[in-house]
Write a protein that holds these residues in place. Structure first.
Motif, PDB file in Angstrom:
ATOM      1  N   SER A 111       0.830  -1.209   0.000  1.00 25.91           N
ATOM      2  CA  SER A 111       0.000   0.000   0.000  1.00 25.91           C
ATOM      3  C   SER A 111       0.862   1.256   0.000  1.00 25.91           C
ATOM      4  O   SER A 111       0.610   2.206  -0.760  1.00 25.91           O
ATOM      5  N   THR A 112       1.886   1.247   0.838  1.00 31.50           N
ATOM      6  CA  THR A 112       2.771   2.406   0.912  1.00 31.50           C
ATOM      7  C   THR A 112       3.500   2.634  -0.405  1.00 31.50           C
ATOM      8  O   THR A 112       3.608   3.769  -0.894  1.00 31.50           O
ATOM      9  N   ALA A 113       3.989   1.546  -0.999  1.00 32.29           N
ATOM     10  CA  ALA A 113       4.716   1.667  -2.261  1.00 32.29           C
ATOM     11  C   ALA A 113       3.801   2.149  -3.385  1.00 32.29           C
ATOM     12  O   ALA A 113       4.204   2.962  -4.229  1.00 32.29           O
ATOM     13  N   ALA A 114       2.560   1.653  -3.410  1.00 31.15           N
ATOM     14  CA  ALA A 114       1.623   2.066  -4.457  1.00 31.15           C
ATOM     15  C   ALA A 114       1.314   3.553  -4.367  1.00 31.15           C
ATOM     16  O   ALA A 114       1.224   4.253  -5.384  1.00 31.15           O
ATOM     17  N   ILE A 115       1.161   4.049  -3.149  1.00 29.22           N
ATOM     18  CA  ILE A 115       0.878   5.478  -2.971  1.00 29.22           C
ATOM     19  C   ILE A 115       2.105   6.315  -3.315  1.00 29.22           C
ATOM     20  O   ILE A 115       2.010   7.355  -3.981  1.00 29.22           O
ATOM     21  N   ALA A 116       3.282   5.848  -2.881  1.00 31.50           N
ATOM     22  CA  ALA A 116       4.508   6.605  -3.137  1.00 31.50           C
ATOM     23  C   ALA A 116       4.823   6.690  -4.626  1.00 31.50           C
ATOM     24  O   ALA A 116       5.371   7.696  -5.097  1.00 31.50           O
ATOM     25  N   ALA A 117       4.478   5.635  -5.374  1.00 34.10           N
ATOM     26  CA  ALA A 117       4.793   5.602  -6.807  1.00 34.10           C
ATOM     27  C   ALA A 117       3.582   5.936  -7.671  1.00 34.10           C
ATOM     28  O   ALA A 117       3.563   5.614  -8.860  1.00 34.10           O
ATOM     29  N   PHE A 118       2.589   6.582  -7.097  1.00 40.83           N
ATOM     30  CA  PHE A 118       1.345   6.846  -7.822  1.00 40.83           C
ATOM     31  C   PHE A 118       1.559   7.710  -9.063  1.00 40.83           C
ATOM     32  O   PHE A 118       0.817   7.608 -10.042  1.00 40.83           O
ATOM     33  N   ALA A 119       2.581   8.559  -9.043  1.00 41.81           N
ATOM     34  CA  ALA A 119       2.807   9.479 -10.162  1.00 41.81           C
ATOM     35  C   ALA A 119       3.420   8.800 -11.381  1.00 41.81           C
ATOM     36  O   ALA A 119       3.511   9.416 -12.445  1.00 41.81           O
ATOM     37  N   LEU A 120       3.830   7.552 -11.265  1.00 39.98           N
ATOM     38  CA  LEU A 120       4.432   6.868 -12.410  1.00 39.98           C
ATOM     39  C   LEU A 120       3.400   6.677 -13.516  1.00 39.98           C
ATOM     40  O   LEU A 120       2.216   6.463 -13.241  1.00 39.98           O
ATOM     41  N   PRO A 121       3.829   6.723 -14.768  1.00 41.12           N
ATOM     42  CA  PRO A 121       2.873   6.548 -15.875  1.00 41.12           C
ATOM     43  C   PRO A 121       2.454   5.089 -16.029  1.00 41.12           C
ATOM     44  O   PRO A 121       3.090   4.177 -15.493  1.00 41.12           O
ATOM     45  N   LEU A 122       1.370   4.883 -16.783  1.00 37.93           N
ATOM     46  CA  LEU A 122       0.896   3.552 -17.170  1.00 37.93           C
ATOM     47  C   LEU A 122       0.614   2.644 -15.972  1.00 37.93           C
ATOM     48  O   LEU A 122       0.768   1.425 -16.047  1.00 37.93           O
ATOM     49  N   LYS A 123       0.225   3.244 -14.856  1.00 35.98           N
ATOM     50  CA  LYS A 123      -0.107   2.466 -13.657  1.00 35.98           C
ATOM     51  C   LYS A 123       1.054   1.590 -13.183  1.00 35.98           C
ATOM     52  O   LYS A 123       0.852   0.520 -12.591  1.00 35.98           O
ATOM     53  N   LEU A 124       2.272   2.043 -13.438  1.00 39.63           N
ATOM     54  CA  LEU A 124       3.426   1.244 -13.037  1.00 39.63           C
ATOM     55  C   LEU A 124       3.584   1.175 -11.525  1.00 39.63           C
ATOM     56  O   LEU A 124       4.377   0.367 -11.022  1.00 39.63           O
ATOM     57  N   ASN A 125       2.843   2.004 -10.806  1.00 40.72           N
ATOM     58  CA  ASN A 125       2.897   1.900  -9.347  1.00 40.72           C
ATOM     59  C   ASN A 125       2.387   0.542  -8.865  1.00 40.72           C
ATOM     60  O   ASN A 125       2.757   0.081  -7.780  1.00 40.72           O
ATOM     61  N   ILE A 126       1.554  -0.114  -9.681  1.00 46.66           N
ATOM     62  CA  ILE A 126       1.084  -1.460  -9.321  1.00 46.66           C
ATOM     63  C   ILE A 126       2.255  -2.436  -9.295  1.00 46.66           C
ATOM     64  O   ILE A 126       2.402  -3.244  -8.370  1.00 46.66           O
ATOM     65  N   LEU A 127       3.108  -2.355 -10.320  1.00 45.97           N
ATOM     66  CA  LEU A 127       4.278  -3.235 -10.362  1.00 45.97           C
ATOM     67  C   LEU A 127       5.229  -2.938  -9.208  1.00 45.97           C
ATOM     68  O   LEU A 127       5.807  -3.856  -8.612  1.00 45.97           O
ATOM     69  N   VAL A 128       5.386  -1.655  -8.899  1.00 48.32           N
ATOM     70  CA  VAL A 128       6.254  -1.283  -7.775  1.00 48.32           C
ATOM     71  C   VAL A 128       5.707  -1.862  -6.473  1.00 48.32           C
ATOM     72  O   VAL A 128       6.458  -2.400  -5.642  1.00 48.32           O
ATOM     73  N   ALA A 129       4.400  -1.772  -6.290  1.00 44.07           N
ATOM     74  CA  ALA A 129       3.781  -2.293  -5.067  1.00 44.07           C
ATOM     75  C   ALA A 129       3.955  -3.803  -4.961  1.00 44.07           C
ATOM     76  O   ALA A 129       4.245  -4.338  -3.880  1.00 44.07           O
ATOM     77  N   ILE A 130       3.776  -4.503  -6.082  1.00 42.06           N
ATOM     78  CA  ILE A 130       3.926  -5.961  -6.067  1.00 42.06           C
ATOM     79  C   ILE A 130       5.359  -6.352  -5.732  1.00 42.06           C
ATOM     80  O   ILE A 130       5.609  -7.240  -4.902  1.00 42.06           O
ATOM     81  N   ALA A 131       6.320  -5.685  -6.372  1.00 42.31           N
ATOM     82  CA  ALA A 131       7.728  -5.991  -6.106  1.00 42.31           C
ATOM     83  C   ALA A 131       8.081  -5.722  -4.648  1.00 42.31           C
ATOM     84  O   ALA A 131       8.787  -6.513  -4.004  1.00 42.31           O
ATOM     85  N   ALA A 132       7.577  -4.624  -4.106  1.00 43.06           N
ATOM     86  CA  ALA A 132       7.861  -4.294  -2.705  1.00 43.06           C
ATOM     87  C   ALA A 132       7.244  -5.318  -1.766  1.00 43.06           C
ATOM     88  O   ALA A 132       7.864  -5.722  -0.769  1.00 43.06           O
ATOM     89  N   ALA A 133       6.022  -5.766  -2.073  1.00 47.34           N
ATOM     90  CA  ALA A 133       5.359  -6.750  -1.216  1.00 47.34           C
ATOM     91  C   ALA A 133       6.091  -8.086  -1.242  1.00 47.34           C
ATOM     92  O   ALA A 133       6.269  -8.736  -0.202  1.00 47.34           O
ATOM     93  N   VAL A 134       6.514  -8.515  -2.429  1.00 46.62           N
ATOM     94  CA  VAL A 134       7.254  -9.777  -2.535  1.00 46.62           C
ATOM     95  C   VAL A 134       8.568  -9.692  -1.765  1.00 46.62           C
ATOM     96  O   VAL A 134       8.947 -10.618  -1.029  1.00 46.62           O
ATOM     97  N   ALA A 135       9.269  -8.568  -1.914  1.00 50.88           N
ATOM     98  CA  ALA A 135      10.533  -8.395  -1.191  1.00 50.88           C
ATOM     99  C   ALA A 135      10.311  -8.414   0.316  1.00 50.88           C
ATOM    100  O   ALA A 135      11.078  -9.034   1.065  1.00 50.88           O
ATOM    101  N   ALA A 136       9.246  -7.766   0.772  1.00 54.94           N
ATOM    102  CA  ALA A 136       8.953  -7.751   2.209  1.00 54.94           C
ATOM    103  C   ALA A 136       8.615  -9.148   2.715  1.00 54.94           C
ATOM    104  O   ALA A 136       9.061  -9.557   3.795  1.00 54.94           O
ATOM    105  N   GLY A 137       7.838  -9.897   1.930  1.00 52.50           N
ATOM    106  CA  GLY A 137       7.494 -11.256   2.338  1.00 52.50           C
ATOM    107  C   GLY A 137       8.710 -12.163   2.418  1.00 52.50           C
ATOM    108  O   GLY A 137       8.862 -12.940   3.369  1.00 52.50           O
ATOM    109  N   LEU A 138       9.589 -12.072   1.422  1.00 56.91           N
ATOM    110  CA  LEU A 138      10.805 -12.890   1.440  1.00 56.91           C
ATOM    111  C   LEU A 138      11.708 -12.514   2.609  1.00 56.91           C
ATOM    112  O   LEU A 138      12.322 -13.384   3.242  1.00 56.91           O
ATOM    113  N   LEU A 139      11.790 -11.227   2.897  1.00 57.67           N
ATOM    114  CA  LEU A 139      12.609 -10.782   4.024  1.00 57.67           C
ATOM    115  C   LEU A 139      12.051 -11.306   5.342  1.00 57.67           C
ATOM    116  O   LEU A 139      12.806 -11.763   6.217  1.00 57.67           O
TER     117      LEU A 139
END
Length: 274
Positions: free
Chosen positions: A202-230
């Motif tokens: 959620s935090t990553a999606a909001i922080a990257a909201f200004a990215l074009p083409l809804k790329l904040n979704i990809l950023v949020a997914i990558a951040a969530a996966v990294a957090a889960g693995l950690l």
């Protein structure tokens, strides 16, 4: 046994009814989500035929909602595919867990499990069958849960597709869809790792909201996966297994065997030399 007799036996199995009942509680949220998705697909420019095809064949609400805005703005195909793949990465994990239960089934049935699999079905199934080994009642239970979930999604979604042009935007269906998704999401949060991953996403999606083409979704997914693995790495390091030295002729009691299966205990057996 003929196929018709096998289907009839599954439908009359008590576990089929149990799966139906377990999924009935989430059907309202799933239905609202499906209705919103159907309306959004047509409102975004998809034809009725293509929207129906997408609903029946793709059958992945989160991926559909993620790629529809990209399709409507003419995003590159690789962005659409990458977004859908990232959103559905969790099904790779689901499939690895399903293997312990359904690996013995024929390929056709395993493909059906993959098609009908869903987040809420996975959670309900794992709560009822946490052991990870096949049992006769698992297939009927999955069929009951899957059929309920499929109907709860497809009927409202198709209704939304067919009635999209008669549903005014003033009804606020978008907000209703958000509430439905929120309800489904909360049912999937069952431990600290899932809560942390959701917060990070959620935090990553909001922080990257200004990215074009809804790329904040990809950023949020990558951040969530990294957090889960950690989180998993930290838990493994924190909970190191206990090494137990066993005499050569001893037998582990059942409660200790459970700890061994869970990875909490590593038994080392003494060797007896002549």
């Amino acid at each position: 046994m003929s196929r018709i007799a096998s289907i009839a036996q599954t439908l009359h199995h008590p576990s089929f009814r149990a799966g139906f009942i377990d999924m009935a509680g989430t059907s309202v949220g799933i239905g609202a989500w499906g209705l919103v998705t159907g309306v959004v697909m047509v409102k975004s420019g998809l034809t009725v035929g293509l929207a129906l095809f997408m609903s029946l064949v793709v059958y992945a609400g989160s991926a559909q909602l993620a790629v529809i805005p990209l399709m409507s703005v003419g995003a590159p195909l690789w962005v659409i595919w990458l977004t859908a793949s990232c959103v559905n990465l969790r099904f790779v994990i689901f499939s690895s867990m399903w293997r312990g239960y359904f690996a013995h089934l024929p390929l056709r049935q395993r493909l059906a499990v993959g098609y009908f699999s869903g987040d809420v079905i996975y959670v309900a199934f794992m709560k009822r069958f946490p052991e990870g080994r096949p049992a006769p009642e698992q297939v009927p239970y999955f069929c009951g849960a899957a059929s309920t979930n499929w109907l709860a999604w497809q009927i409202p979604c198709i209704a939304g597709i067919l009635l999209a042009n008669t549903v005014p935007l003033s009804w606020g269906l978008g907000f209703a869809g958000v509430l439905a998704l929120l309800g489904v999401l909360l049912s999937l949060l069952f431990d600290r790792a899932t809560w942390l991953a959701t917060g990070v996403a959620s935090t990553a999606a909001i922080a990257a909201f200004a990215l074009p083409l809804k790329l904040n979704i990809l950023v949020a997914i990558a951040a969530a996966v990294a957090a889960g693995l950690l989180m998993e790495a930290v838990d493994r390091r924190r909970h190191k297994p206990t090494v137990v030295l066993l005499p050569a002729d001893s037998v582990l009691p059942p409660e200790e065997l459970e700890h061994v299966k869970a990875g909490d205990v590593v038994p080392l057996r003494e060797e007896r030399h002549p």
